[in-house]
Design a protein around this motif. Structure first.
Motif, PDB file in Angstrom:
ATOM      1  N   VAL A  40      51.931  30.471  40.314  1.00  0.00           N
ATOM      2  CA  VAL A  40      51.839  31.934  40.407  1.00  0.00           C
ATOM      3  C   VAL A  40      50.988  32.482  39.267  1.00  0.00           C
ATOM      4  N   MET A  41      51.064  31.885  38.092  1.00  0.00           N
ATOM      5  CA  MET A  41      50.246  32.343  36.970  1.00  0.00           C
ATOM      6  C   MET A  41      48.756  32.180  37.284  1.00  0.00           C
ATOM      7  N   TRP A  42      48.375  31.000  37.767  1.00  0.00           N
ATOM      8  CA  TRP A  42      46.953  30.782  38.076  1.00  0.00           C
ATOM      9  C   TRP A  42      46.515  31.626  39.265  1.00  0.00           C
ATOM     10  N   LEU A  43      47.395  31.862  40.220  1.00  0.00           N
ATOM     11  CA  LEU A  43      47.071  32.726  41.351  1.00  0.00           C
ATOM     12  C   LEU A  43      46.848  34.161  40.880  1.00  0.00           C
ATOM     13  N   THR A  44      47.668  34.629  39.960  1.00  0.00           N
ATOM     14  CA  THR A  44      47.507  35.972  39.399  1.00  0.00           C
ATOM     15  C   THR A  44      46.184  36.090  38.649  1.00  0.00           C
ATOM     16  N   ILE A  45      45.864  35.085  37.859  1.00  0.00           N
ATOM     17  CA  ILE A  45      44.594  35.095  37.125  1.00  0.00           C
ATOM     18  C   ILE A  45      43.422  35.111  38.096  1.00  0.00           C
ATOM     19  N   LEU A  46      43.492  34.310  39.151  1.00  0.00           N
ATOM     20  CA  LEU A  46      42.423  34.269  40.142  1.00  0.00           C
ATOM     21  C   LEU A  46      42.277  35.609  40.854  1.00  0.00           C
ATOM     22  N   PHE A  47      43.397  36.194  41.310  1.00  0.00           N
ATOM     23  CA  PHE A  47      43.344  37.505  41.958  1.00  0.00           C
ATOM     24  C   PHE A  47      42.706  38.546  41.039  1.00  0.00           C
ATOM     25  N   ALA A  48      43.156  38.593  39.791  1.00  0.00           N
ATOM     26  CA  ALA A  48      42.633  39.588  38.852  1.00  0.00           C
ATOM     27  C   ALA A  48      41.138  39.373  38.605  1.00  0.00           C
ATOM     28  N   PHE A  49      40.726  38.142  38.433  1.00  0.00           N
ATOM     29  CA  PHE A  49      39.318  37.832  38.205  1.00  0.00           C
ATOM     30  C   PHE A  49      38.461  38.257  39.391  1.00  0.00           C
ATOM     31  N   PHE A  52      38.300  42.118  39.630  1.00  0.00           N
ATOM     32  CA  PHE A  52      37.414  42.748  38.651  1.00  0.00           C
ATOM     33  C   PHE A  52      35.946  42.489  38.967  1.00  0.00           C
ATOM     34  N   ILE A  53      35.632  41.354  39.551  1.00  0.00           N
ATOM     35  CA  ILE A  53      34.254  41.117  40.018  1.00  0.00           C
ATOM     36  C   ILE A  53      33.925  42.089  41.149  1.00  0.00           C
ATOM     37  N   PHE A  54      34.878  42.269  42.068  1.00  0.00           N
ATOM     38  CA  PHE A  54      34.693  43.231  43.156  1.00  0.00           C
ATOM     39  C   PHE A  54      34.462  44.633  42.601  1.00  0.00           C
ATOM     40  N   LEU A  55      35.282  45.039  41.641  1.00  0.00           N
ATOM     41  CA  LEU A  55      35.116  46.374  41.041  1.00  0.00           C
ATOM     42  C   LEU A  55      33.762  46.520  40.352  1.00  0.00           C
ATOM     43  N   SER A  78      41.152  52.883  49.523  1.00  0.00           N
ATOM     44  CA  SER A  78      42.578  52.543  49.539  1.00  0.00           C
ATOM     45  C   SER A  78      42.793  51.055  49.213  1.00  0.00           C
ATOM     46  N   PHE A  79      41.766  50.237  49.395  1.00  0.00           N
ATOM     47  CA  PHE A  79      41.855  48.820  49.060  1.00  0.00           C
ATOM     48  C   PHE A  79      42.203  48.633  47.586  1.00  0.00           C
ATOM     49  N   ASN A  80      41.700  49.508  46.728  1.00  0.00           N
ATOM     50  CA  ASN A  80      41.966  49.387  45.289  1.00  0.00           C
ATOM     51  C   ASN A  80      43.452  49.541  44.985  1.00  0.00           C
ATOM     52  N   LEU A  81      44.113  50.435  45.684  1.00  0.00           N
ATOM     53  CA  LEU A  81      45.548  50.619  45.493  1.00  0.00           C
ATOM     54  C   LEU A  81      46.310  49.360  45.897  1.00  0.00           C
ATOM     55  N   TYR A  82      45.956  48.805  47.042  1.00  0.00           N
ATOM     56  CA  TYR A  82      46.623  47.595  47.510  1.00  0.00           C
ATOM     57  C   TYR A  82      46.338  46.399  46.598  1.00  0.00           C
ATOM     58  N   ALA A  83      45.100  46.283  46.167  1.00  0.00           N
ATOM     59  CA  ALA A  83      44.738  45.163  45.286  1.00  0.00           C
ATOM     60  C   ALA A  83      45.474  45.278  43.954  1.00  0.00           C
ATOM     61  N   MET A  84      45.529  46.459  43.394  1.00  0.00           N
ATOM     62  CA  MET A  84      46.252  46.647  42.124  1.00  0.00           C
ATOM     63  C   MET A  84      47.742  46.368  42.311  1.00  0.00           C
ATOM     64  N   THR A  85      48.297  46.766  43.445  1.00  0.00           N
ATOM     65  CA  THR A  85      49.707  46.506  43.723  1.00  0.00           C
ATOM     66  C   THR A  85      49.979  45.001  43.812  1.00  0.00           C
ATOM     67  N   VAL A  86      49.096  44.275  44.476  1.00  0.00           N
ATOM     68  CA  VAL A  86      49.261  42.823  44.585  1.00  0.00           C
ATOM     69  C   VAL A  86      49.153  42.160  43.213  1.00  0.00           C
ATOM     70  N   ILE A  87      48.193  42.569  42.420  1.00  0.00           N
ATOM     71  CA  ILE A  87      48.005  41.963  41.096  1.00  0.00           C
ATOM     72  C   ILE A  87      49.191  42.271  40.179  1.00  0.00           C
TER      73      ILE A  87
END
Length: 152
Positions: A40-49, A52-55, A78-87
């Protein structure tokens, strides 16, 4: 009960076998939680990375001339809200798993130390005391549980 513990007939009594089985179960629980936490830690890091590239590509570069436009472009999707919620959710789940992992490690270490401390009571007879090192070696070899010393 583990087959290697059952084979310890003349080395230990039933209470000692139960304690050895319990310490194996605690170690397995700790290892499973540790692996889940790392995943889960590496998945969180991957999602966040990736987010932020998308942003950077879709918000920062096209609207870099105005901070107000960048903020407005960020809010409009609205994708930004969902992505931030997942991260944020995966970060929280990672912390919960870390707490569970730490608790499981403490329980495992406490039970392991209890077996070490009570070894004189668990192997009372002289021939049992002399053969206890075979039990300890079996636990070290098969389950990677060190019962010789209290230190990790």
């Amino acid at each position: 009960m583990e087959t290697s513990i059952i084979k310890l007939n003349h080395y230990t009594d039933e209470a000692t076998k139960a304690m050895l089985q319990k310490v194996i179960e605690k170690k397995r629980k700790f290892e499973i939680l540790h692996k889940r936490h790392l995943f889960v830690m590496w998945l969180t890091i991957l999602f966040a990375f990736l987010y932020f590239i998308f942003l950077y590509k879709h918000v920062a570069i096209p609207y870099s001339h105005s901070m107000e436009r960048m903020f407005s472009a960020f809010i409009e999707e609205s994708f930004n809200l969902y992505a931030m919620t997942v991260i944020i959710g995966s970060f929280g789940f990672m912390n919960v798993l870390k707490q569970k992992t730490d608790k499981a490690e403490k329980e495992f270490h406490a039970l392991r130390c209890e077996i070490i401390d009570k070894s004189k009571d668990l192997w009372k007879k002289e021939e049992e005391w002399k053969s206890r090192h075979q039990v300890f070696e079996m636990m070290k070899k098969e389950y990677d549980i060190n019962l010789f010393y209290e230190s990790k």
